[in-house]
Write an enzyme that holds these catalytic residues in place. Structure first.
Site, PDB file in Angstrom:
ATOM      1  N   HIS A   1       6.184   8.177   5.721  1.00 17.25           N
ATOM      2  CA  HIS A   1       7.203   7.196   5.362  1.00 17.25           C
ATOM      3  C   HIS A   1       8.506   7.593   6.050  1.00 17.25           C
ATOM      4  O   HIS A   1       8.889   8.762   6.010  1.00 17.25           O
ATOM      5  CB  HIS A   1       7.383   7.149   3.839  1.00 17.25           C
ATOM      6  CG  HIS A   1       8.271   6.032   3.415  1.00 17.25           C
ATOM      7  ND1 HIS A   1       7.843   4.727   3.344  1.00 17.25           N
ATOM      8  CD2 HIS A   1       9.583   6.020   3.098  1.00 17.25           C
ATOM      9  CE1 HIS A   1       8.859   3.962   2.980  1.00 17.25           C
ATOM     10  NE2 HIS A   1       9.920   4.720   2.823  1.00 17.25           N
TER      11      HIS A   1
ATOM     12  N   ILE B   1      -3.265   0.377  -0.525  1.00 15.43           N
ATOM     13  CA  ILE B   1      -4.643   0.873  -0.387  1.00 15.43           C
ATOM     14  C   ILE B   1      -5.422   0.624  -1.682  1.00 15.43           C
ATOM     15  O   ILE B   1      -4.983   1.033  -2.761  1.00 15.43           O
ATOM     16  CB  ILE B   1      -4.614   2.393  -0.068  1.00 15.43           C
ATOM     17  CG1 ILE B   1      -3.857   2.644   1.244  1.00 15.43           C
ATOM     18  CG2 ILE B   1      -6.023   2.958  -0.024  1.00 15.43           C
ATOM     19  CD1 ILE B   1      -4.479   2.058   2.483  1.00 15.43           C
TER      20      ILE B   1
ATOM     21  N   LEU C   1       0.659  -1.182   6.542  1.00 15.14           N
ATOM     22  CA  LEU C   1       1.526  -1.852   5.577  1.00 15.14           C
ATOM     23  C   LEU C   1       0.854  -2.417   4.338  1.00 15.14           C
ATOM     24  O   LEU C   1       1.530  -2.902   3.442  1.00 15.14           O
ATOM     25  CB  LEU C   1       2.323  -2.959   6.287  1.00 15.14           C
ATOM     26  CG  LEU C   1       3.144  -2.458   7.487  1.00 15.14           C
ATOM     27  CD1 LEU C   1       3.966  -3.591   8.083  1.00 15.14           C
ATOM     28  CD2 LEU C   1       4.035  -1.293   7.105  1.00 15.14           C
TER      29      LEU C   1
END
Ligand code: GAR
Length: 186
Positions: free
Chosen positions: A102, A88, A85
């Site tokens: 997703h 990045i 979650l």
């Protein structure tokens, strides 16, 4: 040989499915599983399958190069996000190939805060007739990287977030490992 690390924040049913899938593939090695949540069930699942499982802090992830350096020293080239979650950091985008799953048909129902049951609730609220999964490369923005694969499933009028999540999970189990394999061995 391609060396993979898996990042996950929650239950880890996809991580488990990926580990099992690649146990019999000598070209792909799952080095380790990593979570930003100390008590995430994914860590138990990984250990039970004989895969090293580790927790990391925000500081190690994005406040320093600690985690990036550790993964590189292990020979990790690819990171799979399986219900992870946090956004990045650029250092990771520059250092690894990253693939995310997703639980909706991007570009709809993506972005910050759109994860897990929040996605399914929004899909049902908007009376969508169809949902699905998107497997995609990861860039600096949530859910915006190049798509590798999308698969659809129906949304029924009496669906709850839980029943829709089950249908989506079936798609994930059926397609995510194979999509990773196809991308990495292309
Ligand atoms: C999966 O459905 C995955 O698509 C979703 O989290 C779930 C994790 O389930 N990912 C996101 O929502 C990312 N934005 P799992 O822990 O049982 O694999």
């Amino acid at each position: 040989m391609r060396t993979i690390a898996i990042f996950a924040s929650g239950s880890g049913s996809n991580a488990e499915n990926i580990i099992r899938h690649f146990q019999s593939n000598p070209s792909i090695r799952i080095d380790s599983v990593w979570s930003n949540k100390k008590d995430a069930f994914v860590l138990e699942r990984a250990k039970n399958l004989g895969v090293e499982a580790n927790f990391f802090t925000r500081e190690a992830f994005s406040g320093s190069d600690q985690l990036r350096d550790e993964l590189q020293s292990r020979g990790v080239e690819v990171i799979i996000l399986a219900g992870f979650l946090w956004l990045i950091p650029s250092a990771f985008i520059d250092s690894f190939e990253l693939i995310n799953i997703h639980p909706a048909l991007l570009p709809k129902y993506g972005g910050k805060g759109m994860y897990g049951s929040h996605v399914h609730e929004a899909v049902i609220q908007n009376k969508e007739k169809e949902s699905g999964i998107t497997i995609h490369l990861v860039n600096n923005e949530y859910d915006k990287g190049e798509h590798l694969l999308q698969k659809t499933c129906p949304v029924y009028p009496d669906d709850s977030p839980e029943t829709l999540a089950e249908r989506i999970h079936e798609l994930e189990y059926a397609y995510f490992p194979a999509a990773i394999e196809a991308y990495l061995l292309k």
